[in-house]
Design a protein around this motif. Structure first.
Motif, PDB file in Angstrom:
ATOM      1  N   ARG A  28      -1.134   5.741 -40.627  1.00 51.87           N
ATOM      2  CA  ARG A  28      -2.159   5.247 -39.706  1.00 51.87           C
ATOM      3  C   ARG A  28      -1.586   4.004 -39.030  1.00 51.87           C
ATOM      4  O   ARG A  28      -1.247   3.035 -39.715  1.00 51.87           O
ATOM      5  CB  ARG A  28      -3.433   4.907 -40.477  1.00 51.87           C
ATOM      6  N   VAL A  29      -1.425   4.071 -37.713  1.00 51.11           N
ATOM      7  CA  VAL A  29      -0.779   2.982 -36.974  1.00 51.11           C
ATOM      8  C   VAL A  29      -1.709   2.465 -35.882  1.00 51.11           C
ATOM      9  O   VAL A  29      -2.544   3.201 -35.348  1.00 51.11           O
ATOM     10  CB  VAL A  29       0.575   3.419 -36.365  1.00 51.11           C
ATOM     11  N   ARG A  30      -1.523   1.194 -35.541  1.00 48.72           N
ATOM     12  CA  ARG A  30      -2.339   0.556 -34.509  1.00 48.72           C
ATOM     13  C   ARG A  30      -1.533  -0.594 -33.914  1.00 48.72           C
ATOM     14  O   ARG A  30      -0.837  -1.299 -34.623  1.00 48.72           O
ATOM     15  CB  ARG A  30      -3.615   0.030 -35.144  1.00 48.72           C
ATOM     16  N   MET A  31      -1.677  -0.768 -32.612  1.00 51.23           N
ATOM     17  CA  MET A  31      -0.932  -1.816 -31.907  1.00 51.23           C
ATOM     18  C   MET A  31      -1.894  -2.704 -31.138  1.00 51.23           C
ATOM     19  O   MET A  31      -2.790  -2.223 -30.449  1.00 51.23           O
ATOM     20  CB  MET A  31       0.062  -1.167 -30.939  1.00 51.23           C
ATOM     21  N   PHE A  32      -1.699  -3.998 -31.264  1.00 48.49           N
ATOM     22  CA  PHE A  32      -2.436  -4.992 -30.490  1.00 48.49           C
ATOM     23  C   PHE A  32      -1.450  -5.697 -29.567  1.00 48.49           C
ATOM     24  O   PHE A  32      -0.372  -6.100 -30.011  1.00 48.49           O
ATOM     25  CB  PHE A  32      -3.079  -6.036 -31.406  1.00 48.49           C
ATOM     26  N   GLU A  56      -4.383  -1.669 -28.210  1.00 49.35           N
ATOM     27  CA  GLU A  56      -5.470  -2.500 -27.712  1.00 49.35           C
ATOM     28  C   GLU A  56      -4.883  -3.765 -27.095  1.00 49.35           C
ATOM     29  O   GLU A  56      -4.365  -4.624 -27.805  1.00 49.35           O
ATOM     30  CB  GLU A  56      -6.426  -2.834 -28.847  1.00 49.35           C
ATOM     31  N   ALA A  57      -4.943  -3.827 -25.783  1.00 51.40           N
ATOM     32  CA  ALA A  57      -4.402  -4.980 -25.058  1.00 51.40           C
ATOM     33  C   ALA A  57      -5.527  -5.951 -24.724  1.00 51.40           C
ATOM     34  O   ALA A  57      -6.632  -5.543 -24.385  1.00 51.40           O
ATOM     35  CB  ALA A  57      -3.714  -4.518 -23.782  1.00 51.40           C
ATOM     36  N   MET A  58      -5.224  -7.242 -24.819  1.00 56.16           N
ATOM     37  CA  MET A  58      -6.181  -8.266 -24.423  1.00 56.16           C
ATOM     38  C   MET A  58      -5.392  -9.489 -23.966  1.00 56.16           C
ATOM     39  O   MET A  58      -5.042 -10.358 -24.749  1.00 56.16           O
ATOM     40  CB  MET A  58      -7.115  -8.650 -25.571  1.00 56.16           C
ATOM     41  N   GLY A  59      -5.081  -9.522 -22.704  1.00 53.26           N
ATOM     42  CA  GLY A  59      -4.351 -10.638 -22.129  1.00 53.26           C
ATOM     43  C   GLY A  59      -4.627 -10.682 -20.650  1.00 53.26           C
ATOM     44  O   GLY A  59      -5.412  -9.900 -20.122  1.00 53.26           O
ATOM     45  N   ASP A  60      -3.962 -11.585 -19.973  1.00 54.87           N
ATOM     46  CA  ASP A  60      -4.145 -11.668 -18.516  1.00 54.87           C
ATOM     47  C   ASP A  60      -2.814 -11.711 -17.789  1.00 54.87           C
ATOM     48  O   ASP A  60      -2.678 -12.304 -16.740  1.00 54.87           O
ATOM     49  CB  ASP A  60      -5.040 -12.840 -18.129  1.00 54.87           C
ATOM     50  N   GLY A  61      -1.828 -11.056 -18.373  1.00 52.99           N
ATOM     51  CA  GLY A  61      -0.526 -10.994 -17.738  1.00 52.99           C
ATOM     52  C   GLY A  61       0.416 -12.052 -18.273  1.00 52.99           C
ATOM     53  O   GLY A  61       0.254 -12.534 -19.383  1.00 52.99           O
TER      54      GLY A  61
END
Length: 168
Positions: A28-32, A56-61
């Motif tokens: 089971r893998v997950r990437m942030f 799951e990305a959470m940034g603004d560049g």
């Protein structure tokens, strides 16, 4: 606990290789992701969607181009809280924190909080952290650290911009 750091290209790509290999073994893998925008649709996002791997990305560049550092910081802190919850919950075998070293390097997320969380992760869970400027305490804590060294790059040498499929 794995850290891919350094000035060279390939930190994320190497970590994605581990995720892909583990996924193939039914892990089971997950990437942030910490820098890429939540609407990013780079090659890794397209491939992950086809394979049903969570990214799951959470940034603004690019953080160094941010017009609102308070917002950039808030996004990184919020993403870390999501990561911390996922790590302590233990629903995955491998969690990748892409470009997370920047959040620690810039002081947005305290290194000691990260280390405390990593110490409390479920036995057998692997965490991979990528990005330049890995804090020394993280390097000392990790089991495997690889430093990518830039020797030559087509952008610097020939002015060739980032290419689909190779860099994004």
């Amino acid at each position: 606990m794995i850290v891919n750091t350094g000035e060279g290209k390939g930190k994320t790509t190497a970590a994605l290789g581990v995720l892909f290999r583990a996924w193939g073994r039914d892990f089971r893998v997950r990437m942030f992701q910490f820098i890429k925008h939540s609407t990013a649709r780079f090659g890794e996002h397209r491939a992950a969607k086809k394979l049903d791997i969570r990214i799951e990305a959470m940034g603004d560049g690019f953080t160094w181009l941010s017009k609102d550092m308070d917002q950039t910081t808030a996004l990184a802190v919020a993403q870390w809280e999501r990561c911390k919850e996922a790590i302590l919950e233990g629903g995955e075998d491998i969690i990748m924190l892409d470009e997370f070293t920047y959040a620690m390097h810039y002081g947005w997320v305290p290194v000691e909080d990260v280390l405390d969380t990593l110490r409390r992760r479920p036995e057998g869970m692997h965490v991979i952290i990528t990005g330049r400027y890995a804090p020394e305490a993280l390097v000392e804590f990790a089991d495997l650290v690889t430093e990518m060294k830039l020797i030559k790059h087509p952008y610097k040498e020939q002015g060739i911009r980032a290419q689909p499929g190779l860099e994004y």
